[in-house]
Design a protein around this motif. Structure first.
Motif, PDB file in Angstrom:
ATOM      1  N   SER A  16       0.752  -1.129  -0.159  1.00 27.72           N
ATOM      2  CA  SER A  16       0.069   0.252   0.126  1.00 27.72           C
ATOM      3  C   SER A  16       1.126   1.239  -0.107  1.00 27.72           C
ATOM      4  CB  SER A  16      -0.922   0.158   1.388  1.00 27.72           C
ATOM      5  OG  SER A  16      -1.860  -1.126   1.382  1.00 27.72           O
ATOM      6  N   LEU A  17       0.208   2.341  -0.663  1.00 34.05           N
ATOM      7  CA  LEU A  17       0.833   3.692  -0.602  1.00 34.05           C
ATOM      8  C   LEU A  17      -0.323   4.572  -0.536  1.00 34.05           C
ATOM      9  CD1 LEU A  17       3.678   3.616  -3.205  1.00 34.05           C
ATOM     10  CD2 LEU A  17       3.882   3.742  -0.875  1.00 34.05           C
ATOM     11  N   ARG A  18       0.023   5.889   0.316  1.00 33.58           N
ATOM     12  CA  ARG A  18      -0.932   6.992   0.321  1.00 33.58           C
ATOM     13  C   ARG A  18      -0.381   8.169  -0.059  1.00 33.58           C
ATOM     14  NH1 ARG A  18      -3.052  10.322   5.502  1.00 33.58           N
ATOM     15  NH2 ARG A  18      -5.127  10.641   4.793  1.00 33.58           N
ATOM     16  N   LEU A  19      -0.936   8.547  -1.385  1.00 33.92           N
ATOM     17  CA  LEU A  19      -0.552   9.879  -1.989  1.00 33.92           C
ATOM     18  C   LEU A  19      -1.340  11.054  -1.255  1.00 33.92           C
ATOM     19  CD1 LEU A  19      -0.365   8.713  -5.589  1.00 33.92           C
ATOM     20  CD2 LEU A  19       1.309   8.446  -3.884  1.00 33.92           C
ATOM     21  N   THR A  77      -6.429  19.419   0.583  1.00 32.50           N
ATOM     22  CA  THR A  77      -5.423  18.404   0.344  1.00 32.50           C
ATOM     23  C   THR A  77      -6.319  17.309  -0.103  1.00 32.50           C
ATOM     24  OG1 THR A  77      -3.888  19.153   1.841  1.00 32.50           O
ATOM     25  CG2 THR A  77      -3.885  16.875   1.240  1.00 32.50           C
ATOM     26  N   VAL A  78      -5.854  16.446  -1.151  1.00 36.61           N
ATOM     27  CA  VAL A  78      -6.622  15.250  -1.491  1.00 36.61           C
ATOM     28  C   VAL A  78      -5.593  14.174  -1.284  1.00 36.61           C
ATOM     29  CG1 VAL A  78      -5.990  15.579  -3.942  1.00 36.61           C
ATOM     30  CG2 VAL A  78      -7.667  14.035  -3.575  1.00 36.61           C
ATOM     31  N   TYR A  79      -6.259  12.970  -1.052  1.00 30.90           N
ATOM     32  CA  TYR A  79      -5.510  11.903  -0.615  1.00 30.90           C
ATOM     33  C   TYR A  79      -5.839  10.695  -1.542  1.00 30.90           C
ATOM     34  CZ  TYR A  79      -4.861  14.487   3.740  1.00 30.90           C
ATOM     35  OH  TYR A  79      -4.557  15.533   4.662  1.00 30.90           O
ATOM     36  N   LEU A  80      -4.986   9.821  -2.002  1.00 27.24           N
ATOM     37  CA  LEU A  80      -5.213   8.582  -2.614  1.00 27.24           C
ATOM     38  C   LEU A  80      -4.685   7.458  -1.945  1.00 27.24           C
ATOM     39  CD1 LEU A  80      -6.368   7.565  -5.408  1.00 27.24           C
ATOM     40  CD2 LEU A  80      -4.402   7.379  -6.180  1.00 27.24           C
ATOM     41  N   GLN A  81      -5.561   6.609  -1.031  1.00 22.20           N
ATOM     42  CA  GLN A  81      -5.029   5.642  -0.619  1.00 22.20           C
ATOM     43  C   GLN A  81      -5.117   4.316  -1.767  1.00 22.20           C
ATOM     44  OE1 GLN A  81      -3.862   5.187   2.661  1.00 22.20           O
ATOM     45  NE2 GLN A  81      -3.418   2.994   2.093  1.00 22.20           N
ATOM     46  N   MET A  82      -3.831   3.851  -1.818  1.00 20.79           N
ATOM     47  CA  MET A  82      -3.770   2.785  -2.686  1.00 20.79           C
ATOM     48  C   MET A  82      -3.372   1.426  -2.078  1.00 20.79           C
ATOM     49  SD  MET A  82      -1.938   4.715  -5.826  1.00 20.79           S
ATOM     50  CE  MET A  82      -0.406   4.772  -5.005  1.00 20.79           C
ATOM     51  N   ASN A  83      -4.230   0.280  -2.202  1.00 24.57           N
ATOM     52  CA  ASN A  83      -3.999  -0.862  -1.372  1.00 24.57           C
ATOM     53  C   ASN A  83      -3.940  -1.987  -2.568  1.00 24.57           C
ATOM     54  OD1 ASN A  83      -4.289   0.493   1.008  1.00 24.57           O
ATOM     55  ND2 ASN A  83      -6.536   0.079   1.041  1.00 24.57           N
ATOM     56  N   SER A  84      -3.456  -3.128  -2.317  1.00 25.79           N
ATOM     57  CA  SER A  84      -3.298  -4.294  -2.990  1.00 25.79           C
ATOM     58  C   SER A  84      -2.698  -3.801  -4.460  1.00 25.79           C
ATOM     59  CB  SER A  84      -4.583  -5.041  -3.343  1.00 25.79           C
ATOM     60  OG  SER A  84      -5.322  -5.333  -2.063  1.00 25.79           O
ATOM     61  N   LEU A  85      -1.570  -3.186  -4.382  1.00 24.06           N
ATOM     62  CA  LEU A  85      -0.929  -2.584  -5.556  1.00 24.06           C
ATOM     63  C   LEU A  85      -0.350  -3.535  -6.401  1.00 24.06           C
ATOM     64  CD1 LEU A  85       0.961   0.405  -3.923  1.00 24.06           C
ATOM     65  CD2 LEU A  85      -0.647   0.743  -5.719  1.00 24.06           C
ATOM     66  N   LYS A  86      -0.348  -3.421  -7.632  1.00 23.98           N
ATOM     67  CA  LYS A  86      -0.055  -4.447  -8.802  1.00 23.98           C
ATOM     68  C   LYS A  86       1.097  -3.809  -9.452  1.00 23.98           C
ATOM     69  CE  LYS A  86      -4.835  -5.862  -9.329  1.00 23.98           C
ATOM     70  NZ  LYS A  86      -6.009  -6.136 -10.182  1.00 23.98           N
ATOM     71  N   VAL A 122       5.415   6.060  -8.522  1.00 14.37           N
ATOM     72  CA  VAL A 122       5.034   5.011  -7.772  1.00 14.37           C
ATOM     73  C   VAL A 122       5.366   3.720  -8.623  1.00 14.37           C
ATOM     74  CG1 VAL A 122       3.062   3.546  -6.957  1.00 14.37           C
ATOM     75  CG2 VAL A 122       2.869   6.152  -6.807  1.00 14.37           C
ATOM     76  N   THR A 123       6.334   3.005  -7.845  1.00 18.41           N
ATOM     77  CA  THR A 123       6.793   1.667  -8.446  1.00 18.41           C
ATOM     78  C   THR A 123       6.680   0.713  -7.840  1.00 18.41           C
ATOM     79  OG1 THR A 123       8.658   3.031  -9.260  1.00 18.41           O
ATOM     80  CG2 THR A 123       8.895   0.467  -9.333  1.00 18.41           C
ATOM     81  N   VAL A 124       5.792  -0.389  -8.547  1.00 20.70           N
ATOM     82  CA  VAL A 124       5.283  -1.539  -7.693  1.00 20.70           C
ATOM     83  C   VAL A 124       6.223  -2.781  -8.363  1.00 20.70           C
ATOM     84  CG1 VAL A 124       3.492  -3.054  -7.032  1.00 20.70           C
ATOM     85  CG2 VAL A 124       3.063  -0.770  -7.492  1.00 20.70           C
TER      86      VAL A 124
END
Length: 126
Positions: A16-19, A77-86, A122-124
């Motif tokens: 996961s990452l949070r932008l 401020t805007v956030y993007l919570q990214m889970n289960s990244l591929k 973002v690098t997965v």
């Protein structure tokens, strides 16, 4: 208006990452905001968007169920919570904002936005 994006990095698949993206320059303004991304040798694509009040969100099919966009109006401020990244999520992520459009619906087209951030990588890894 300046948009400052942060939170990108290198993460393993499934992680996961949070932008975050903060808008500055016009106090007392609420923005409709969105996230887009561009992978190497590909066109920029829509990821997620939120309307000016934060009451409505929309996602690209690739992001549904894994990403969550949210907004703190007090902080612009805007956030993007990214889970289960591929690995296919690897891209430069850009935030975008537009002021003065009090629509109930988020904007999904790039041309609808006035301001753009500098992008965060973002690098997965697989």
């Amino acid at each position: 208006v300046q948009l400052q994006a942060s939170g990108g990095g290198l993460v393993q698949a499934g992680g996961s990452l949070r932008l975050s993206c903060a808008a500055s320059g016009r106090s007392g303004t609420n923005y409709a905001m969105g996230w887009f991304r561009q992978a190497p040798e590909k066109e920029r694509e829509f990821v997620a968007a939120i309307n000016w009040s934060g009451s409505s969100t929309t996602y690209a099919d690739s992001a549904k169920g894994r990403f969550t966009i949210s907004k703190d109006n007090a902080k612009n401020t805007v956030y993007l919570q990214m889970n289960s990244l591929k690995p296919e999520d690897t891209a430069v992520y850009y935030c975008a904002a537009v002021a003065g459009h009090y629509s109930a619906y988020p904007f999904i087209a790039g041309y609808e936005y006035t301001y753009w951030g500098q992008g965060t990588q973002v690098t997965v890894s697989s």
